[in-house]
Design a protein around this motif. Structure first.
Motif, PDB file in Angstrom:
ATOM      1  N   THR A  28      43.280  54.736  31.213  1.00  0.00           N
ATOM      2  CA  THR A  28      44.175  55.475  32.098  1.00  0.00           C
ATOM      3  C   THR A  28      44.920  54.450  32.940  1.00  0.00           C
ATOM      4  O   THR A  28      44.493  54.074  34.029  1.00  0.00           O
ATOM      5  N   PHE A  29      46.027  53.999  32.421  1.00  0.00           N
ATOM      6  CA  PHE A  29      46.728  52.848  32.970  1.00  0.00           C
ATOM      7  C   PHE A  29      47.097  53.036  34.433  1.00  0.00           C
ATOM      8  O   PHE A  29      47.108  52.086  35.209  1.00  0.00           O
ATOM      9  N   SER A  30      47.384  54.281  34.818  1.00  0.00           N
ATOM     10  CA  SER A  30      47.825  54.548  36.187  1.00  0.00           C
ATOM     11  C   SER A  30      46.748  54.256  37.226  1.00  0.00           C
ATOM     12  O   SER A  30      47.042  54.193  38.417  1.00  0.00           O
ATOM     13  N   ARG A  31      45.505  54.057  36.790  1.00  0.00           N
ATOM     14  CA  ARG A  31      44.413  53.776  37.707  1.00  0.00           C
ATOM     15  C   ARG A  31      44.152  52.286  37.877  1.00  0.00           C
ATOM     16  O   ARG A  31      43.254  51.889  38.623  1.00  0.00           O
ATOM     17  N   TYR A  32      44.933  51.459  37.201  1.00  0.00           N
ATOM     18  CA  TYR A  32      44.660  50.034  37.187  1.00  0.00           C
ATOM     19  C   TYR A  32      45.773  49.239  37.877  1.00  0.00           C
ATOM     20  O   TYR A  32      46.958  49.477  37.612  1.00  0.00           O
ATOM     21  N   ALA A  33      45.382  48.296  38.715  1.00  0.00           N
ATOM     22  CA  ALA A  33      46.343  47.277  39.099  1.00  0.00           C
ATOM     23  C   ALA A  33      46.635  46.446  37.854  1.00  0.00           C
ATOM     24  O   ALA A  33      45.798  46.347  36.949  1.00  0.00           O
ATOM     25  N   ALA A  49      53.005  37.617  38.616  1.00  0.00           N
ATOM     26  CA  ALA A  49      53.313  38.794  39.422  1.00  0.00           C
ATOM     27  C   ALA A  49      52.213  39.829  39.240  1.00  0.00           C
ATOM     28  O   ALA A  49      51.541  39.862  38.212  1.00  0.00           O
ATOM     29  N   ALA A  50      52.055  40.677  40.255  1.00  0.00           N
ATOM     30  CA  ALA A  50      51.084  41.768  40.202  1.00  0.00           C
ATOM     31  C   ALA A  50      51.705  43.024  40.796  1.00  0.00           C
ATOM     32  O   ALA A  50      52.615  42.948  41.633  1.00  0.00           O
ATOM     33  N   ILE A  51      51.188  44.160  40.374  1.00  0.00           N
ATOM     34  CA  ILE A  51      51.696  45.435  40.857  1.00  0.00           C
ATOM     35  C   ILE A  51      50.526  46.384  41.063  1.00  0.00           C
ATOM     36  O   ILE A  51      49.597  46.441  40.267  1.00  0.00           O
ATOM     37  N   ARG A  52      50.579  47.105  42.154  1.00  0.00           N
ATOM     38  CA  ARG A  52      49.543  48.068  42.487  1.00  0.00           C
ATOM     39  C   ARG A  52      49.572  49.234  41.502  1.00  0.00           C
ATOM     40  O   ARG A  52      50.594  49.493  40.857  1.00  0.00           O
ATOM     41  N   TRP A  53      48.475  49.967  41.409  1.00  0.00           N
ATOM     42  CA  TRP A  53      48.348  51.014  40.409  1.00  0.00           C
ATOM     43  C   TRP A  53      49.503  52.008  40.449  1.00  0.00           C
ATOM     44  O   TRP A  53      49.968  52.471  39.420  1.00  0.00           O
ATOM     45  N   GLY A  54      49.988  52.360  41.650  1.00  0.00           N
ATOM     46  CA  GLY A  54      51.066  53.328  41.756  1.00  0.00           C
ATOM     47  C   GLY A  54      52.449  52.710  41.755  1.00  0.00           C
ATOM     48  O   GLY A  54      53.464  53.420  41.739  1.00  0.00           O
ATOM     49  N   GLY A  55      52.485  51.377  41.800  1.00  0.00           N
ATOM     50  CA  GLY A  55      53.760  50.684  41.779  1.00  0.00           C
ATOM     51  C   GLY A  55      54.388  50.493  43.145  1.00  0.00           C
ATOM     52  O   GLY A  55      55.500  49.966  43.243  1.00  0.00           O
ATOM     53  N   ASP A  99      43.397  45.320  35.726  1.00  0.00           N
ATOM     54  CA  ASP A  99      42.186  45.151  36.531  1.00  0.00           C
ATOM     55  C   ASP A  99      41.594  46.518  36.852  1.00  0.00           C
ATOM     56  O   ASP A  99      42.229  47.319  37.524  1.00  0.00           O
ATOM     57  N   ARG A 100      40.372  46.771  36.399  1.00  0.00           N
ATOM     58  CA  ARG A 100      39.718  48.050  36.664  1.00  0.00           C
ATOM     59  C   ARG A 100      38.883  48.011  37.931  1.00  0.00           C
ATOM     60  O   ARG A 100      38.209  48.991  38.252  1.00  0.00           O
ATOM     61  N   GLY A 101      38.915  46.879  38.640  1.00  0.00           N
ATOM     62  CA  GLY A 101      38.013  46.690  39.770  1.00  0.00           C
ATOM     63  C   GLY A 101      38.475  47.290  41.080  1.00  0.00           C
ATOM     64  O   GLY A 101      37.793  47.144  42.085  1.00  0.00           O
ATOM     65  N   GLY A 102      39.616  47.960  41.094  1.00  0.00           N
ATOM     66  CA  GLY A 102      40.062  48.610  42.311  1.00  0.00           C
ATOM     67  C   GLY A 102      40.767  47.700  43.291  1.00  0.00           C
ATOM     68  O   GLY A 102      41.089  48.128  44.408  1.00  0.00           O
ATOM     69  N   ASP A 113      40.273  42.440  33.757  1.00  0.00           N
ATOM     70  CA  ASP A 113      39.311  42.792  32.718  1.00  0.00           C
ATOM     71  C   ASP A 113      39.915  42.853  31.323  1.00  0.00           C
ATOM     72  O   ASP A 113      39.218  42.621  30.340  1.00  0.00           O
ATOM     73  N   TYR A 114      41.172  43.191  31.247  1.00  0.00           N
ATOM     74  CA  TYR A 114      41.805  43.366  29.943  1.00  0.00           C
ATOM     75  C   TYR A 114      43.074  42.518  29.872  1.00  0.00           C
ATOM     76  O   TYR A 114      43.830  42.446  30.841  1.00  0.00           O
ATOM     77  N   TRP A 115      43.289  41.918  28.699  1.00  0.00           N
ATOM     78  CA  TRP A 115      44.414  41.012  28.483  1.00  0.00           C
ATOM     79  C   TRP A 115      45.116  41.338  27.182  1.00  0.00           C
ATOM     80  O   TRP A 115      44.487  41.766  26.205  1.00  0.00           O
TER      81      TRP A 115
END
Length: 125
Positions: A28-33, A49-55, A99-102, A113-115
């Motif tokens: 569920t991609f929307s739950r992951y940074a 670059a990084a983006i928060r789960w909601g963008g 990242d599933r770690g919140g 976690d995933y690449w």
């Protein structure tokens, strides 16, 4: 099975632009940074670059601020990296990660976690 698949890399002249995409499945991609990293030959993988789960929030490496823009479309399970004013030093394999770690905006490689498998970006003079 979780999969992240990058696309959009290629060869471009200095000053040009490219848009990378990262298609996510199996989560569920929307739950992951999520984030973009790159690795040049002989160098360590580095944060781009990084983006928060909601963008709503983003973060960038100093080397790409003002030139790159990260975004995501959670309805399409896809993240993007718009790269402009490219320089030869931007040449690298670009990876997307989730990242599933919140964490809000993780910048360390070990936070993810995933690449994906990576896509080559080459910037010529």
């Amino acid at each position: 099975q979780v999969q992240l698949v990058e696309s959009g890399g290629g060869l471009v002249q200095a000053g040009g632009s490219l848009r990378l995409s990262c298609a996510a499945s199996g989560l569920t991609f929307s739950r992951y940074a999520a984030g973009w990293f790159r690795q040049a030959p002989g160098k360590e993988r580095e944060f781009v670059a990084a983006i928060r789960w909601g963008g709503s929030s983003t973060d960038y490496a100093d080397s790409v601020k003002g030139r790159f823009a990260i975004s995501r479309d959670n309805a399409k399970n896809t993240m993007y990296l718009q790269m402009s004013a490219l320089k030869p030093e931007d040449t690298a394999v670009y990876y997307c990660a989730a990242d599933r770690g919140g964490r809000l905006l993780p910048i360390r490689t070990d936070a993810y976690d995933y690449w994906g498998q990576g896509t080559q970006v080459t910037v010529s003079l």
